[in-house]
Design a protein around this motif. Structure first.
Motif, mmCIF file in Angstrom:
data_model
loop_
_atom_site.group_PDB
_atom_site.id
_atom_site.type_symbol
_atom_site.label_atom_id
_atom_site.label_comp_id
_atom_site.label_asym_id
_atom_site.label_seq_id
_atom_site.Cartn_x
_atom_site.Cartn_y
_atom_site.Cartn_z
ATOM 1 N N GLN A 72 0.814 -1.206 0.000
ATOM 2 C CA GLN A 72 0.000 0.000 0.000
ATOM 3 C C GLN A 72 0.857 1.270 0.000
ATOM 4 O OE1 GLN A 72 -3.623 -0.145 -0.125
ATOM 5 N NE2 GLN A 72 -2.841 -2.130 -0.761
ATOM 6 N N LEU A 73 2.168 1.126 0.260
ATOM 7 C CA LEU A 73 3.091 2.259 0.304
ATOM 8 C C LEU A 73 4.363 1.938 -0.457
ATOM 9 C CD1 LEU A 73 3.107 2.998 4.148
ATOM 10 C CD2 LEU A 73 1.780 4.214 2.432
ATOM 11 N N LYS A 74 4.887 2.948 -1.112
ATOM 12 C CA LYS A 74 6.201 2.837 -1.728
ATOM 13 C C LYS A 74 6.865 4.196 -1.563
ATOM 14 C CE LYS A 74 8.598 1.852 -6.064
ATOM 15 N NZ LYS A 74 8.417 1.480 -7.474
ATOM 16 N N MET A 75 8.072 4.208 -1.049
ATOM 17 C CA MET A 75 8.760 5.484 -0.855
ATOM 18 C C MET A 75 10.189 5.417 -1.350
ATOM 19 S SD MET A 75 9.317 5.497 3.261
ATOM 20 C CE MET A 75 7.874 4.526 3.635
ATOM 21 N N THR A 76 10.639 6.543 -1.844
ATOM 22 C CA THR A 76 12.023 6.723 -2.254
ATOM 23 C C THR A 76 12.551 7.914 -1.466
ATOM 24 O OG1 THR A 76 11.511 5.931 -4.473
ATOM 25 C CG2 THR A 76 13.581 7.133 -4.192
ATOM 26 N N LEU A 77 13.656 7.715 -0.762
ATOM 27 C CA LEU A 77 14.239 8.757 0.087
ATOM 28 C C LEU A 77 15.653 9.067 -0.381
ATOM 29 C CD1 LEU A 77 13.145 7.179 3.478
ATOM 30 C CD2 LEU A 77 11.990 9.021 2.243
ATOM 31 N N ASN A 78 16.008 10.332 -0.361
ATOM 32 C CA ASN A 78 17.352 10.754 -0.757
ATOM 33 C C ASN A 78 17.911 11.719 0.277
ATOM 34 O OD1 ASN A 78 17.506 9.465 -3.458
ATOM 35 N ND2 ASN A 78 15.755 10.767 -3.843
ATOM 36 N N ARG A 79 19.114 11.427 0.748
ATOM 37 C CA ARG A 79 19.789 12.307 1.703
ATOM 38 C C ARG A 79 20.724 13.218 0.924
ATOM 39 N NH1 ARG A 79 20.722 12.963 6.956
ATOM 40 N NH2 ARG A 79 19.587 11.125 7.591
ATOM 41 N N ASN A 80 20.495 14.538 1.054
ATOM 42 C CA ASN A 80 21.353 15.523 0.403
ATOM 43 C C ASN A 80 22.695 15.628 1.114
ATOM 44 O OD1 ASN A 80 19.225 16.087 -1.319
ATOM 45 N ND2 ASN A 80 18.531 17.842 -0.130
ATOM 46 N N ASP A 82 23.881 18.116 2.571
ATOM 47 C CA ASP A 82 23.703 18.843 3.829
ATOM 48 C C ASP A 82 22.984 18.022 4.896
ATOM 49 O OD1 ASP A 82 21.127 18.806 2.883
ATOM 50 O OD2 ASP A 82 20.918 20.976 2.739
ATOM 51 N N GLY A 83 22.626 16.771 4.592
ATOM 52 C CA GLY A 83 21.984 15.889 5.560
ATOM 53 C C GLY A 83 20.471 15.895 5.503
ATOM 54 N N LEU A 84 19.872 16.800 4.749
ATOM 55 C CA LEU A 84 18.429 16.875 4.634
ATOM 56 C C LEU A 84 17.926 15.704 3.788
ATOM 57 C CD1 LEU A 84 15.908 18.646 5.255
ATOM 58 C CD2 LEU A 84 16.289 19.718 3.041
ATOM 59 N N VAL A 85 16.889 15.028 4.289
ATOM 60 C CA VAL A 85 16.305 13.907 3.563
ATOM 61 C C VAL A 85 15.023 14.388 2.885
ATOM 62 C CG1 VAL A 85 15.287 11.608 3.754
ATOM 63 C CG2 VAL A 85 17.257 12.215 5.161
ATOM 64 N N LYS A 86 14.921 14.123 1.594
ATOM 65 C CA LYS A 86 13.710 14.425 0.833
ATOM 66 C C LYS A 86 13.350 13.181 0.042
ATOM 67 C CE LYS A 86 14.173 19.358 0.432
ATOM 68 N NZ LYS A 86 13.997 20.512 -0.435
ATOM 69 N N GLY A 87 12.131 13.141 -0.430
ATOM 70 C CA GLY A 87 11.743 11.977 -1.205
ATOM 71 C C GLY A 87 10.306 12.052 -1.652
ATOM 72 N N GLU A 88 9.814 10.897 -2.060
ATOM 73 C CA GLU A 88 8.450 10.797 -2.564
ATOM 74 C C GLU A 88 7.816 9.545 -1.980
ATOM 75 O OE1 GLU A 88 6.937 11.880 -6.750
ATOM 76 O OE2 GLU A 88 7.466 9.761 -6.821
ATOM 77 N N LEU A 89 6.556 9.667 -1.621
ATOM 78 C CA LEU A 89 5.795 8.563 -1.053
ATOM 79 C C LEU A 89 4.579 8.331 -1.926
ATOM 80 C CD1 LEU A 89 5.036 6.610 1.297
ATOM 81 C CD2 LEU A 89 3.886 8.555 2.347
ATOM 82 N N LEU A 90 4.393 7.113 -2.377
ATOM 83 C CA LEU A 90 3.220 6.717 -3.150
ATOM 84 C C LEU A 90 2.341 5.879 -2.234
ATOM 85 C CD1 LEU A 90 1.819 6.614 -5.933
ATOM 86 C CD2 LEU A 90 3.097 4.523 -6.364
ATOM 87 N N MET A 91 1.089 6.293 -2.059
ATOM 88 C CA MET A 91 0.166 5.568 -1.194
ATOM 89 C C MET A 91 -1.010 5.088 -2.015
ATOM 90 S SD MET A 91 0.032 7.924 2.256
ATOM 91 C CE MET A 91 -0.741 9.327 1.467
ATOM 92 N N ALA A 92 -1.365 3.835 -1.888
ATOM 93 C CA ALA A 92 -2.564 3.297 -2.522
ATOM 94 C C ALA A 92 -3.704 3.463 -1.538
ATOM 95 C CB ALA A 92 -2.364 1.823 -2.860
ATOM 96 N N LEU A 93 -4.766 4.108 -1.988
ATOM 97 C CA LEU A 93 -5.915 4.350 -1.131
ATOM 98 C C LEU A 93 -7.161 3.759 -1.773
ATOM 99 C CD1 LEU A 93 -5.238 8.113 -0.350
ATOM 100 C CD2 LEU A 93 -4.724 6.162 1.092
#
Length: 113
Positions: A72-80, A82-93
Motif C-alpha cells: 500500500q506504500l512505496k517510498m524513495t528517500l534521498n539524503r542531500n 547537507d543531511g536533509l532527507v527528501k523523497g516521494e511517497l506513493l500511497m494506494a488508497l
C-alpha cells in the motif's frame, strides 16, 4: 496493488541493508499533505507510521527505496549532502477515500526530516 501509471509491489528479494543504513532515514518527516510520517526500526524490522494510521512494516527494495508488506506504500528517500532527507511517497488508497479523484492512489512529497 496496481495504480494507473504506478506500481507498488514487493521486491522478489528484499534489498539487504548494511547495519546502520536505515539510520540515515529513521525519524519524522513532514509531508506536503500536512501529515507526518515516522520511520522506525524494531530489531530487524522496519516500520512507517503516517498520521494517525497504523504502524506498517516496510522492506527495502533498494538502499533508499522501501515498500510496505501490504503493498500500500512505496517510498524513495534521498539524503542531500547537507543531511536533509527528501523523497516521494506513493500511497494506494481505496476508491472511496479518493472521493471524486477517480483513482486508487496518491503521490505525496516528503518535505524533509
Amino acid at each position: 496493488m496496481r495504480i494507473p501509471g504506478y506500481q507498488i509491489q514487493l521486491p522478489e528479494q528484499p534489498y539487504r541493508l548494511m547495519p546502520g543504513d536505515f539510520n540515515d532515514f529513521k525519524g519524522a518527516y513532514d509531508m506536503s499533505n500536512g501529515d507526518t510520517m515516522v520511520l522506525r526500526q524494531y530489531g530487524r524490522k522496519l516500520f512507517a507510521e503516517i498520521g494517525d494510521g497504523p504502524r506498517t512494516e516496510i522492506v527495502p527494495a533498494a538502499r533508499n527505496e522501501f515498500v510496505s508488506v501490504d503493498e500500500q506504500l512505496k517510498m524513495t528517500l534521498n539524503r542531500n549532502v547537507d543531511g536533509l532527507v527528501k523523497g516521494e511517497l506513493l500511497m494506494a488508497l481505496p476508491r472511496q477515500t479518493m472521493g471524486q479523484a477517480g483513482g486508487a492512489g496518491v503521490t505525496v512529497t516528503l518535505l524533509g526530516l
